[in-house]
Design a protein around this motif. Sequence first.
Motif, PDB file in Angstrom:
ATOM      1  N   GLU A 170       0.834  -1.207   0.000  1.00 57.39           N
ATOM      2  CA  GLU A 170       0.000   0.000   0.000  1.00 57.39           C
ATOM      3  C   GLU A 170       0.871   1.260   0.000  1.00 57.39           C
ATOM      4  OE1 GLU A 170      -2.567  -0.521   3.367  1.00 57.39           O
ATOM      5  OE2 GLU A 170      -3.261  -2.442   2.562  1.00 57.39           O
ATOM      6  N   ARG A 171       2.097   1.111   0.400  1.00 59.41           N
ATOM      7  CA  ARG A 171       3.082   2.198   0.275  1.00 59.41           C
ATOM      8  C   ARG A 171       4.254   1.648  -0.525  1.00 59.41           C
ATOM      9  NH1 ARG A 171       3.053   6.496   4.319  1.00 59.41           N
ATOM     10  NH2 ARG A 171       1.391   6.191   5.850  1.00 59.41           N
ATOM     11  N   THR A 172       4.762   2.411  -1.452  1.00 58.01           N
ATOM     12  CA  THR A 172       5.911   1.930  -2.225  1.00 58.01           C
ATOM     13  C   THR A 172       7.198   2.432  -1.581  1.00 58.01           C
ATOM     14  OG1 THR A 172       5.993   3.887  -3.616  1.00 58.01           O
ATOM     15  CG2 THR A 172       4.575   2.073  -4.370  1.00 58.01           C
ATOM     16  N   VAL A 173       8.282   1.740  -1.912  1.00 54.02           N
ATOM     17  CA  VAL A 173       9.581   2.151  -1.371  1.00 54.02           C
ATOM     18  C   VAL A 173       9.884   3.587  -1.788  1.00 54.02           C
ATOM     19  CG1 VAL A 173      12.071   1.780  -1.574  1.00 54.02           C
ATOM     20  CG2 VAL A 173      10.546  -0.172  -1.235  1.00 54.02           C
ATOM     21  N   ASP A 174       9.637   3.903  -3.046  1.00 50.59           N
ATOM     22  CA  ASP A 174       9.934   5.254  -3.533  1.00 50.59           C
ATOM     23  C   ASP A 174       9.148   6.312  -2.772  1.00 50.59           C
ATOM     24  OD1 ASP A 174      11.957   5.211  -5.248  1.00 50.59           O
ATOM     25  OD2 ASP A 174      10.739   4.808  -7.038  1.00 50.59           O
ATOM     26  N   ALA A 175       7.849   6.018  -2.526  1.00 50.98           N
ATOM     27  CA  ALA A 175       7.008   6.993  -1.819  1.00 50.98           C
ATOM     28  C   ALA A 175       7.499   7.175  -0.386  1.00 50.98           C
ATOM     29  CB  ALA A 175       5.548   6.535  -1.844  1.00 50.98           C
ATOM     30  N   VAL A 176       7.893   6.075   0.259  1.00 50.69           N
ATOM     31  CA  VAL A 176       8.362   6.164   1.652  1.00 50.69           C
ATOM     32  C   VAL A 176       9.662   6.976   1.723  1.00 50.69           C
ATOM     33  CG1 VAL A 176       9.405   4.764   3.501  1.00 50.69           C
ATOM     34  CG2 VAL A 176       7.187   4.122   2.540  1.00 50.69           C
ATOM     35  N   ILE A 177      10.580   6.693   0.815  1.00 50.96           N
ATOM     36  CA  ILE A 177      11.857   7.433   0.848  1.00 50.96           C
ATOM     37  C   ILE A 177      11.610   8.915   0.519  1.00 50.96           C
ATOM     38  CG2 ILE A 177      14.164   7.639  -0.158  1.00 50.96           C
ATOM     39  CD1 ILE A 177      14.321   4.660  -0.366  1.00 50.96           C
ATOM     40  N   ALA A 178      10.694   9.160  -0.423  1.00 52.83           N
ATOM     41  CA  ALA A 178      10.398  10.560  -0.771  1.00 52.83           C
ATOM     42  C   ALA A 178       9.819  11.300   0.436  1.00 52.83           C
ATOM     43  CB  ALA A 178       9.419  10.606  -1.939  1.00 52.83           C
ATOM     44  N   GLU A 179       8.954  10.619   1.202  1.00 50.62           N
ATOM     45  CA  GLU A 179       8.363  11.254   2.395  1.00 50.62           C
ATOM     46  C   GLU A 179       9.469  11.604   3.405  1.00 50.62           C
ATOM     47  OE1 GLU A 179       4.635  11.197   2.555  1.00 50.62           O
ATOM     48  OE2 GLU A 179       5.089  12.852   3.907  1.00 50.62           O
ATOM     49  N   LEU A 180      10.407  10.688   3.570  1.00 45.79           N
ATOM     50  CA  LEU A 180      11.525  10.955   4.495  1.00 45.79           C
ATOM     51  C   LEU A 180      12.345  12.150   4.013  1.00 45.79           C
ATOM     52  CD1 LEU A 180      13.307   7.736   5.749  1.00 45.79           C
ATOM     53  CD2 LEU A 180      11.646   9.171   6.878  1.00 45.79           C
ATOM     54  N   GLU A 181      12.597  12.184   2.699  1.00 42.28           N
ATOM     55  CA  GLU A 181      13.388  13.294   2.159  1.00 42.28           C
ATOM     56  C   GLU A 181      12.656  14.618   2.369  1.00 42.28           C
ATOM     57  OE1 GLU A 181      15.973  11.054  -1.320  1.00 42.28           O
ATOM     58  OE2 GLU A 181      13.921  11.670  -1.737  1.00 42.28           O
ATOM     59  N   ASN A 182      11.340  14.606   2.121  1.00 41.20           N
ATOM     60  CA  ASN A 182      10.561  15.848   2.296  1.00 41.20           C
ATOM     61  C   ASN A 182      10.515  16.303   3.751  1.00 41.20           C
ATOM     62  OD1 ASN A 182      10.072  15.897  -0.401  1.00 41.20           O
ATOM     63  ND2 ASN A 182       8.113  14.810  -0.259  1.00 41.20           N
ATOM     64  N   SER A 183      10.605  15.333   4.657  1.00 47.10           N
ATOM     65  CA  SER A 183      10.539  15.696   6.083  1.00 47.10           C
ATOM     66  C   SER A 183      11.835  16.346   6.542  1.00 47.10           C
ATOM     67  CB  SER A 183      10.301  14.446   6.931  1.00 47.10           C
ATOM     68  OG  SER A 183      11.501  13.689   7.024  1.00 47.10           O
ATOM     69  N   ALA A 184      12.889  16.206   5.718  1.00 49.22           N
ATOM     70  CA  ALA A 184      14.218  16.719   6.071  1.00 49.22           C
ATOM     71  C   ALA A 184      14.759  16.050   7.334  1.00 49.22           C
ATOM     72  CB  ALA A 184      14.199  18.236   6.238  1.00 49.22           C
ATOM     73  N   LEU A 185      14.343  14.789   7.561  1.00 48.62           N
ATOM     74  CA  LEU A 185      14.907  14.046   8.700  1.00 48.62           C
ATOM     75  C   LEU A 185      16.395  13.844   8.459  1.00 48.62           C
ATOM     76  CD1 LEU A 185      14.596  12.289  11.321  1.00 48.62           C
ATOM     77  CD2 LEU A 185      14.227  10.331   9.798  1.00 48.62           C
ATOM     78  N   ARG A 186      17.191  14.320   9.413  1.00 46.80           N
ATOM     79  CA  ARG A 186      18.638  14.133   9.307  1.00 46.80           C
ATOM     80  C   ARG A 186      19.106  13.306  10.489  1.00 46.80           C
ATOM     81  NH1 ARG A 186      20.943  19.902   7.214  1.00 46.80           N
ATOM     82  NH2 ARG A 186      22.895  18.969   7.851  1.00 46.80           N
ATOM     83  N   GLY A 187      20.189  12.560  10.249  1.00 44.48           N
ATOM     84  CA  GLY A 187      20.684  11.648  11.267  1.00 44.48           C
ATOM     85  C   GLY A 187      20.845  12.339  12.610  1.00 44.48           C
ATOM     86  N   LEU A 188      20.373  11.683  13.658  1.00 45.18           N
ATOM     87  CA  LEU A 188      20.382  12.303  14.981  1.00 45.18           C
ATOM     88  C   LEU A 188      21.506  11.755  15.863  1.00 45.18           C
ATOM     89  CD1 LEU A 188      16.513  12.396  15.265  1.00 45.18           C
ATOM     90  CD2 LEU A 188      18.041  14.321  14.878  1.00 45.18           C
ATOM     91  N   GLY A 189      22.482  11.081  15.211  1.00 50.59           N
ATOM     92  CA  GLY A 189      23.636  10.585  15.953  1.00 50.59           C
ATOM     93  C   GLY A 189      24.741  11.618  16.054  1.00 50.59           C
ATOM     94  N   GLY A 190      24.628  12.705  15.299  1.00 50.16           N
ATOM     95  CA  GLY A 190      25.637  13.758  15.407  1.00 50.16           C
ATOM     96  C   GLY A 190      26.029  14.350  14.069  1.00 50.16           C
ATOM     97  N   ALA A 191      26.159  13.514  13.032  1.00 53.97           N
ATOM     98  CA  ALA A 191      26.672  14.030  11.758  1.00 53.97           C
ATOM     99  C   ALA A 191      25.574  14.697  10.929  1.00 53.97           C
ATOM    100  CB  ALA A 191      27.323  12.902  10.966  1.00 53.97           C
ATOM    101  N   GLY A 192      24.326  14.359  11.188  1.00 51.63           N
ATOM    102  CA  GLY A 192      23.207  15.047  10.530  1.00 51.63           C
ATOM    103  C   GLY A 192      23.061  14.760   9.056  1.00 51.63           C
ATOM    104  N   PHE A 193      23.472  13.567   8.615  1.00 50.57           N
ATOM    105  CA  PHE A 193      23.333  13.222   7.193  1.00 50.57           C
ATOM    106  C   PHE A 193      21.853  12.951   6.884  1.00 50.57           C
ATOM    107  CE2 PHE A 193      23.627  10.646   3.368  1.00 50.57           C
ATOM    108  CZ  PHE A 193      24.647  11.281   2.676  1.00 50.57           C
ATOM    109  N   PRO A 194      21.340  13.459   5.752  1.00 47.41           N
ATOM    110  CA  PRO A 194      19.912  13.248   5.447  1.00 47.41           C
ATOM    111  C   PRO A 194      19.565  11.755   5.365  1.00 47.41           C
ATOM    112  CG  PRO A 194      20.856  14.944   4.026  1.00 47.41           C
ATOM    113  CD  PRO A 194      22.000  14.326   4.777  1.00 47.41           C
TER     114      PRO A 194
END
Length: 522
Positions: A170-194
């Motif tokens: 019901e959700r595709t891999v592309d749609a899920v990754i696109a949602e993450l990219e749009n959210s601007a979630l960046r790594g929270l371990g310190g380096a902040g990589f998208p």
Amino acid sequence: MQEPSVVDTSALRRKRGARSAPKGRQVDAQALEEVRSLLGALPRRRDLLVEYLHRIQDACGSISAAHIVALAQEMRLASCQLAGAQALRDRLRALEGPEVRVIGAPCIGRCEHAPAAVVGRRPIDAATADEIAAAVRARHVEPDLPPYADLAAYRRAGGYRTLEACMRGERTVDAVIAELENSALRGLGGAGFPAGRKWRIVRTEAAPRLMAVNIDEGEPGTFKDRYYLERDPHRFLEGMLIAAWAVGIESIYVYLRDEYAACRAILTRELEALARDPPCALAPIHLRRGAGAYICGEESAMIESIEGKRGMPRLRPPYVAQVGLFGRPTLEHNMETLYWVRDILEKGAAWFAGHGRRGRVAKPGVHLAPAGISARELIDEYCGGMLPGHELYAYLPGGASGGILPASLADLPLDFDTLQPHGCFIGSAAIIILSRADRARDAALNLVQFFADESCGQCTPCRVGTAKAAHLMAKERWDAKLLTDLSQAMADASICGLGQAAPNPIACVLKYFPQELEDGRK
Ligand SMILES: Cc1cc2nc3c(=O)[nH]c(=O)nc-3n(C[C@H](O)[C@H](O)[C@H](O)COP(=O)(O)O)c2cc1C
Ligand code: SF4
């Protein structure tokens, strides 16, 4: 398979006419017997070395040199590999022993409850000497589990439905990754990589791909991973499984710092519950215990440690996304990065994009605040203000590594990329507040001593530079020129972020708090 590390050299010595005591490591029969009985039929795989060290530690209360030699013999490890194990043993010995030993620990991940202590595996918050003594006398050494949302509670509240929707297509891999990219979630371990970009990169690498989850959380001032794990472990596990599905992960390794005994009990229990009643076919999930070294939080050092080697950062390239755990492309994430995946997919990218996260304040702890909030707003609106009698003097925007800023810059927006022009960064967003009762130079000295203690020693500028800098900073008068030269060498020539960021507190004191260095004034 390599040769055993302990070989019988008696024939050689006889040939040379040697009369002295036998050289090399002699295996103690009793230690070998103990090691064999503790390991039983478990596989003698090198990547399980740290697990077996923990097994000896748990059973015997400490790890003797004889145990180390016996374990090396049993696992057919070479001498250089044994050296790595020995370094770990030194770390593990610091956790507990058969007799009581009280030691200062750089970080037990309980800043919000300071002063805190750990007796055995039991944390004692706001600890007094009497309470610690009582816990030792009562042999009260296991942690109580905090109330948390178990699998049933998580499911009742709609948990795992998003993962199931992904599995049903019901959700595709592309749609899920696109949602993450749009959210601007960046790594929270310190380096902040998208995060979305990282998923795309690892996904394009050849299978089999692995995942390594980083819950080493050794950054002073940081306790967010423990906070979330002790309350809502399945939110993290669902995010982890969604990432595994999206990236096509074959096996998952979760590296948890050993100081978090309650988290380990919770994760063990909930992973078992998940295996009994899985929301989908699960990739194998391996829960591994860390051994107390800050550097093992650096992603490539963590991977070395999971492989059973000494935790030392690797030279890059190749990056762990290409050649990571066991030489395979690896998706490496901080635990909290994965924790937010479910909410982002359910509430939408815009919801998360409006949020970021986040002493001497009235209400220390983990606070969810909008990205771009300033330290002053954070203190007033989320932390109940400064404690009575304290006035804001300075703050550390990103744990030990992110630098120190003065109160005059407390209105800066706190976010990725907003602090670099001021010589700082947000890192894991562990914000530490200093009041006029504190001195920035004392905080900086404390941090550089921490880095000196935790340097893995692989590169000279970091190993020697941190120790030398700490020595210079302890003097009443700082040699600014020498400290600046040292800082430059550390920043330019260190392999990993520890050595590269270690000079940050020094530069900040020189730039923002020069009055402290002249006459001790604030
Ligand atoms: C010295 C050092 C210590 C680190 N410690 C941790 C840690 O305890 N936990 C963590 O998640 N990342 C830590 N990191 C960052 C990791 O190397 C890596 O960037 C991070 O785990 C990537 O995950 P993310 O993209 O989800 O943030 C550390 C980095 C350095 C240089
Ligand atoms: S910078 Fe320091 S901690 Fe990092 S690899 Fe070099 S010596 Fe080890």
